[in-house]
Motif scaffolding. Structure first.
Motif, PDB file in Angstrom:
ATOM      1  N   ALA A   1      56.117  17.249 -33.409  1.00 18.72           N
ATOM      2  CA  ALA A   1      55.879  18.116 -32.258  1.00 18.72           C
ATOM      3  C   ALA A   1      55.103  17.355 -31.196  1.00 18.72           C
ATOM      4  O   ALA A   1      54.528  16.303 -31.452  1.00 18.72           O
ATOM      5  CB  ALA A   1      55.092  19.356 -32.684  1.00 18.72           C
ATOM      6  N   GLY A   2      55.082  17.915 -30.004  1.00 21.85           N
ATOM      7  CA  GLY A   2      54.329  17.325 -28.906  1.00 21.85           C
ATOM      8  C   GLY A   2      52.910  17.847 -28.897  1.00 21.85           C
ATOM      9  O   GLY A   2      52.523  18.675 -29.713  1.00 21.85           O
ATOM     10  N   GLY A   3      52.128  17.324 -27.960  1.00 16.12           N
ATOM     11  CA  GLY A   3      50.760  17.777 -27.840  1.00 16.12           C
ATOM     12  C   GLY A   3      49.942  16.803 -27.024  1.00 16.12           C
ATOM     13  O   GLY A   3      50.482  15.937 -26.341  1.00 16.12           O
ATOM     14  N   SER A   4      48.611  16.934 -27.106  1.00 18.30           N
ATOM     15  CA  SER A   4      47.729  16.052 -26.353  1.00 18.30           C
ATOM     16  C   SER A   4      46.416  15.887 -27.105  1.00 18.30           C
ATOM     17  O   SER A   4      46.100  16.646 -28.017  1.00 18.30           O
ATOM     18  CB  SER A   4      47.467  16.609 -24.954  1.00 18.30           C
ATOM     19  OG  SER A   4      46.742  17.818 -25.042  1.00 18.30           O
ATOM     20  N   SER A   5      45.656  14.865 -26.678  1.00 17.69           N
ATOM     21  CA  SER A   5      44.351  14.583 -27.276  1.00 17.69           C
ATOM     22  C   SER A   5      43.356  14.347 -26.155  1.00 17.69           C
ATOM     23  O   SER A   5      43.488  13.374 -25.412  1.00 17.69           O
ATOM     24  CB  SER A   5      44.419  13.332 -28.149  1.00 17.69           C
ATOM     25  OG  SER A   5      45.409  13.466 -29.128  1.00 17.69           O
ATOM     26  N   LYS A   6      42.359  15.227 -26.037  1.00 14.94           N
ATOM     27  CA  LYS A   6      41.324  15.052 -25.020  1.00 14.94           C
ATOM     28  C   LYS A   6      40.146  15.956 -25.334  1.00 14.94           C
ATOM     29  O   LYS A   6      40.272  16.926 -26.077  1.00 14.94           O
ATOM     30  CB  LYS A   6      41.863  15.350 -23.625  1.00 14.94           C
ATOM     31  CG  LYS A   6      42.376  16.757 -23.437  1.00 14.94           C
ATOM     32  CD  LYS A   6      42.952  16.938 -22.060  1.00 14.94           C
ATOM     33  CE  LYS A   6      43.568  18.320 -21.949  1.00 14.94           C
ATOM     34  NZ  LYS A   6      44.186  18.540 -20.657  1.00 14.94           N
ATOM     35  N   ASP A   7      38.981  15.616 -24.782  1.00 18.36           N
ATOM     36  CA  ASP A   7      37.763  16.411 -24.939  1.00 18.36           C
ATOM     37  C   ASP A   7      37.436  16.704 -26.402  1.00 18.36           C
ATOM     38  O   ASP A   7      37.065  17.814 -26.769  1.00 18.36           O
ATOM     39  CB  ASP A   7      37.864  17.734 -24.162  1.00 18.36           C
ATOM     40  CG  ASP A   7      38.060  17.511 -22.674  1.00 18.36           C
ATOM     41  OD1 ASP A   7      37.571  16.487 -22.168  1.00 18.36           O
ATOM     42  OD2 ASP A   7      38.694  18.369 -22.028  1.00 18.36           O
ATOM     43  N   ASN A   8      37.582  15.702 -27.268  1.00 15.40           N
ATOM     44  CA  ASN A   8      37.309  15.826 -28.705  1.00 15.40           C
ATOM     45  C   ASN A   8      38.139  16.913 -29.378  1.00 15.40           C
ATOM     46  O   ASN A   8      37.715  17.516 -30.357  1.00 15.40           O
ATOM     47  CB  ASN A   8      35.818  16.049 -28.966  1.00 15.40           C
ATOM     48  CG  ASN A   8      34.994  14.838 -28.610  1.00 15.40           C
ATOM     49  OD1 ASN A   8      35.505  13.721 -28.618  1.00 15.40           O
ATOM     50  ND2 ASN A   8      33.747  15.034 -28.290  1.00 15.40           N
ATOM     51  N   GLU A   9      39.325  17.186 -28.836  1.00 10.31           N
ATOM     52  CA  GLU A   9      40.258  18.141 -29.423  1.00 10.31           C
ATOM     53  C   GLU A   9      41.656  17.524 -29.454  1.00 10.31           C
ATOM     54  O   GLU A   9      42.013  16.736 -28.598  1.00 10.31           O
ATOM     55  CB  GLU A   9      40.351  19.422 -28.601  1.00 10.31           C
ATOM     56  CG  GLU A   9      39.183  20.339 -28.714  1.00 10.31           C
ATOM     57  CD  GLU A   9      39.450  21.658 -27.995  1.00 10.31           C
ATOM     58  OE1 GLU A   9      38.684  22.580 -28.244  1.00 10.31           O
ATOM     59  OE2 GLU A   9      40.399  21.757 -27.197  1.00 10.31           O
ATOM     60  N   ILE A  10      42.411  17.915 -30.452  1.00 13.19           N
ATOM     61  CA  ILE A  10      43.815  17.532 -30.537  1.00 13.19           C
ATOM     62  C   ILE A  10      44.620  18.820 -30.482  1.00 13.19           C
ATOM     63  O   ILE A  10      44.371  19.748 -31.247  1.00 13.19           O
ATOM     64  CB  ILE A  10      44.112  16.774 -31.838  1.00 13.19           C
ATOM     65  CG1 ILE A  10      43.275  15.492 -31.914  1.00 13.19           C
ATOM     66  CG2 ILE A  10      45.601  16.447 -31.946  1.00 13.19           C
ATOM     67  CD1 ILE A  10      43.310  14.800 -33.251  1.00 13.19           C
ATOM     68  N   LEU A  11      45.562  18.883 -29.563  1.00 12.45           N
ATOM     69  CA  LEU A  11      46.430  20.053 -29.418  1.00 12.45           C
ATOM     70  C   LEU A  11      47.828  19.671 -29.877  1.00 12.45           C
ATOM     71  O   LEU A  11      48.375  18.671 -29.425  1.00 12.45           O
ATOM     72  CB  LEU A  11      46.474  20.517 -27.967  1.00 12.45           C
ATOM     73  CG  LEU A  11      45.138  20.827 -27.302  1.00 12.45           C
ATOM     74  CD1 LEU A  11      45.343  21.132 -25.830  1.00 12.45           C
ATOM     75  CD2 LEU A  11      44.474  21.980 -27.985  1.00 12.45           C
ATOM     76  N   ILE A  12      48.414  20.478 -30.764  1.00 15.84           N
ATOM     77  CA  ILE A  12      49.779  20.254 -31.237  1.00 15.84           C
ATOM     78  C   ILE A  12      50.567  21.526 -30.984  1.00 15.84           C
ATOM     79  O   ILE A  12      50.144  22.621 -31.386  1.00 15.84           O
ATOM     80  CB  ILE A  12      49.803  19.883 -32.733  1.00 15.84           C
ATOM     81  CG1 ILE A  12      49.005  18.599 -32.943  1.00 15.84           C
ATOM     82  CG2 ILE A  12      51.225  19.721 -33.226  1.00 15.84           C
ATOM     83  CD1 ILE A  12      48.865  18.190 -34.375  1.00 15.84           C
ATOM     84  N   GLN A  13      51.690  21.381 -30.329  1.00 15.29           N
ATOM     85  CA  GLN A  13      52.495  22.540 -29.961  1.00 15.29           C
ATOM     86  C   GLN A  13      53.094  23.187 -31.206  1.00 15.29           C
ATOM     87  O   GLN A  13      53.721  22.524 -32.018  1.00 15.29           O
ATOM     88  CB  GLN A  13      53.607  22.121 -29.002  1.00 15.29           C
ATOM     89  CG  GLN A  13      53.085  21.583 -27.694  1.00 15.29           C
ATOM     90  CD  GLN A  13      54.181  20.966 -26.843  1.00 15.29           C
ATOM     91  OE1 GLN A  13      55.316  20.820 -27.275  1.00 15.29           O
ATOM     92  NE2 GLN A  13      53.835  20.597 -25.628  1.00 15.29           N
ATOM     93  N   GLY A  14      52.861  24.490 -31.344  1.00 16.57           N
ATOM     94  CA  GLY A  14      53.402  25.243 -32.466  1.00 16.57           C
ATOM     95  C   GLY A  14      52.352  25.501 -33.534  1.00 16.57           C
ATOM     96  O   GLY A  14      51.244  24.989 -33.491  1.00 16.57           O
ATOM     97  N   ASP A  15      52.731  26.310 -34.519  1.00 19.15           N
ATOM     98  CA  ASP A  15      51.832  26.632 -35.630  1.00 19.15           C
ATOM     99  C   ASP A  15      52.095  25.652 -36.761  1.00 19.15           C
ATOM    100  O   ASP A  15      52.994  25.824 -37.576  1.00 19.15           O
ATOM    101  CB  ASP A  15      52.062  28.074 -36.098  1.00 19.15           C
ATOM    102  CG  ASP A  15      51.082  28.497 -37.181  1.00 19.15           C
ATOM    103  OD1 ASP A  15      50.199  27.691 -37.538  1.00 19.15           O
ATOM    104  OD2 ASP A  15      51.208  29.631 -37.667  1.00 19.15           O
ATOM    105  N   HIS A  16      51.287  24.596 -36.818  1.00 20.03           N
ATOM    106  CA  HIS A  16      51.439  23.548 -37.825  1.00 20.03           C
ATOM    107  C   HIS A  16      50.165  23.401 -38.651  1.00 20.03           C
ATOM    108  O   HIS A  16      49.882  22.321 -39.170  1.00 20.03           O
ATOM    109  CB  HIS A  16      51.767  22.209 -37.156  1.00 20.03           C
ATOM    110  CG  HIS A  16      53.049  22.202 -36.408  1.00 20.03           C
ATOM    111  ND1 HIS A  16      54.267  22.127 -37.030  1.00 20.03           N
ATOM    112  CD2 HIS A  16      53.303  22.274 -35.080  1.00 20.03           C
ATOM    113  CE1 HIS A  16      55.232  22.139 -36.116  1.00 20.03           C
ATOM    114  NE2 HIS A  16      54.662  22.237 -34.923  1.00 20.03           N
ATOM    115  N   ARG A  17      49.410  24.475 -38.802  1.00 21.50           N
ATOM    116  CA  ARG A  17      48.129  24.382 -39.499  1.00 21.50           C
ATOM    117  C   ARG A  17      48.281  23.911 -40.940  1.00 21.50           C
ATOM    118  O   ARG A  17      47.489  23.092 -41.405  1.00 21.50           O
ATOM    119  CB  ARG A  17      47.401  25.729 -39.464  1.00 21.50           C
ATOM    120  CG  ARG A  17      46.881  26.084 -38.086  1.00 21.50           C
ATOM    121  CD  ARG A  17      46.248  27.441 -38.080  1.00 21.50           C
ATOM    122  NE  ARG A  17      47.284  28.444 -38.370  1.00 21.50           N
ATOM    123  CZ  ARG A  17      47.044  29.685 -38.706  1.00 21.50           C
ATOM    124  NH1 ARG A  17      45.819  30.122 -38.784  1.00 21.50           N
ATOM    125  NH2 ARG A  17      48.025  30.530 -38.951  1.00 21.50           N
TER     126      ARG A  17
END
Length: 112
Positions: free
Chosen positions: A76-92
């Motif tokens: 999946a796509g996403g981004s990494s910034k401000d000490n957080e990683i964002l991943i598109q979708g529910d991939h917990r």
């Protein structure tokens, strides 16, 4: 200090004025066993959801590298910034399994 790095001050009448740099050294990256990562599910507008990995302690380069590995593991796509990683979708579940397999301390927090 070069003129390009001077931000916030346009002019000073003080002849002894010294420009102050606000560059803070980055925190050293903790080993995976000492990281306490939390996985959140954030609901955005509409039906969009994002898996957020928070509380990473380390450099921006290490955060970006971890984010890249997680995005590849989830496909999946996403981004990494401000000490957080964002991943598109529910991939917990995938992220939790991958992080614990690599030796990170991680747990689900918040979200439904």
């Amino acid at each position: 200090m070069s003129k390009k790095n001077r931000t916030g001050i346009l002019y000073s009448t003080d002849p002894d004025f010294q420009y102050q740099s606000s560059d803070e050294p980055e925190a050293e990256t903790l080993p995976p066993a000492q990281q306490n990562l939390k996985l959140w599910l954030v609901k955005l507008g509409g039906s969009k959801v994002v898996t957020t990995i928070r509380d990473f302690t380390g450099t921006d380069a290490d955060l970006a590298d971890l984010g890249k590995q997680l995005k590849a593991a989830c496909g999946a796509g996403g981004s990494s910034k401000d000490n957080e990683i964002l991943i598109q979708g529910d991939h917990r579940d995938k992220v939790l399994a991958w992080l614990t397999g690599k030796g990170y301390k991680a747990k689900k927090a918040g979200g439904s």
